[in-house]
Design a protein around this motif. Sequence first.
Motif, PDB file in Angstrom:
ATOM      1  N   GLU A   1       0.822  -1.204   0.000  1.00 19.18           N
ATOM      2  CA  GLU A   1       0.000   0.000   0.000  1.00 19.18           C
ATOM      3  C   GLU A   1       0.862   1.264   0.000  1.00 19.18           C
ATOM      4  OE1 GLU A   1      -2.631  -0.206   3.321  1.00 19.18           O
ATOM      5  OE2 GLU A   1      -3.575  -2.044   2.607  1.00 19.18           O
ATOM      6  N   ARG A   2       2.058   1.179   0.601  1.00 17.45           N
ATOM      7  CA  ARG A   2       2.927   2.353   0.716  1.00 17.45           C
ATOM      8  C   ARG A   2       4.184   2.258  -0.136  1.00 17.45           C
ATOM      9  NH1 ARG A   2       2.616   4.338   6.869  1.00 17.45           N
ATOM     10  NH2 ARG A   2       0.373   4.281   7.026  1.00 17.45           N
ATOM     11  N   ILE A   3       4.642   1.042  -0.358  1.00 17.06           N
ATOM     12  CA  ILE A   3       5.877   0.836  -1.123  1.00 17.06           C
ATOM     13  C   ILE A   3       5.483   0.136  -2.418  1.00 17.06           C
ATOM     14  CG2 ILE A   3       8.164  -0.198  -1.116  1.00 17.06           C
ATOM     15  CD1 ILE A   3       7.900  -0.244   1.998  1.00 17.06           C
ATOM     16  N   THR A   4       5.400   0.891  -3.484  1.00  9.87           N
ATOM     17  CA  THR A   4       4.919   0.345  -4.747  1.00  9.87           C
ATOM     18  C   THR A   4       6.010   0.408  -5.812  1.00  9.87           C
ATOM     19  OG1 THR A   4       4.093   2.497  -5.432  1.00  9.87           O
ATOM     20  CG2 THR A   4       2.550   1.073  -4.267  1.00  9.87           C
TER      21      THR A   4
ATOM     22  N   ARG B   1       4.851   1.437  11.697  1.00 12.39           N
ATOM     23  CA  ARG B   1       4.170   0.252  12.241  1.00 12.39           C
ATOM     24  C   ARG B   1       4.617  -0.015  13.675  1.00 12.39           C
ATOM     25  NH1 ARG B   1       1.226  -3.327   9.510  1.00 12.39           N
ATOM     26  NH2 ARG B   1       1.860  -4.983  10.911  1.00 12.39           N
ATOM     27  N   ASN B   2       5.900   0.129  13.936  1.00 19.25           N
ATOM     28  CA  ASN B   2       6.413  -0.137  15.278  1.00 19.25           C
ATOM     29  C   ASN B   2       5.958   0.919  16.280  1.00 19.25           C
ATOM     30  OD1 ASN B   2       7.688  -2.431  14.381  1.00 19.25           O
ATOM     31  ND2 ASN B   2       9.666  -1.428  14.101  1.00 19.25           N
TER      32      ASN B   2
ATOM     33  N   ALA C   1      12.351   3.979   2.382  1.00 20.22           N
ATOM     34  CA  ALA C   1      10.891   3.820   2.403  1.00 20.22           C
ATOM     35  C   ALA C   1      10.488   2.664   3.304  1.00 20.22           C
ATOM     36  CB  ALA C   1      10.364   3.602   0.986  1.00 20.22           C
ATOM     37  N   ILE C   2      11.214   1.550   3.232  1.00 21.62           N
ATOM     38  CA  ILE C   2      10.920   0.397   4.084  1.00 21.62           C
ATOM     39  C   ILE C   2      11.156   0.739   5.550  1.00 21.62           C
ATOM     40  CG2 ILE C   2      11.658  -1.948   4.683  1.00 21.62           C
ATOM     41  CD1 ILE C   2      12.162  -2.358   1.647  1.00 21.62           C
ATOM     42  N   THR C   3      12.271   1.426   5.837  1.00 21.37           N
ATOM     43  CA  THR C   3      12.577   1.821   7.212  1.00 21.37           C
ATOM     44  C   THR C   3      11.499   2.745   7.769  1.00 21.37           C
ATOM     45  OG1 THR C   3      14.934   1.573   6.794  1.00 21.37           O
ATOM     46  CG2 THR C   3      14.309   2.918   8.684  1.00 21.37           C
TER      47      THR C   3
END
Length: 72
Positions: free
Chosen positions: A10-13, A34-35, A26-28
């Motif tokens: 949804e966020r990393i496309t 989320r954390n 972007a992943i970090t």
Amino acid sequence: MQCFLRDAPERITTGSSASVKGLANAITTFLAGRNGNPKRLVWRAKGKEIRRKVQGARGEAISAPKTAASSA
């Protein structure tokens, strides 16, 4: 892990980053968000149901015909 794989797209496309460094950032950022708001995992499956499915999958794997790729 399943939640990460479900929610990350949804966020990393595709095309959301021009470089590996940008993708890593972007992943970090996604993981930090989320954390920051963790949700407790609630296990809903019954043990007997899980065992039945595992035993069924094992039976299918044993009885499945061997292919050239699996016997190589």
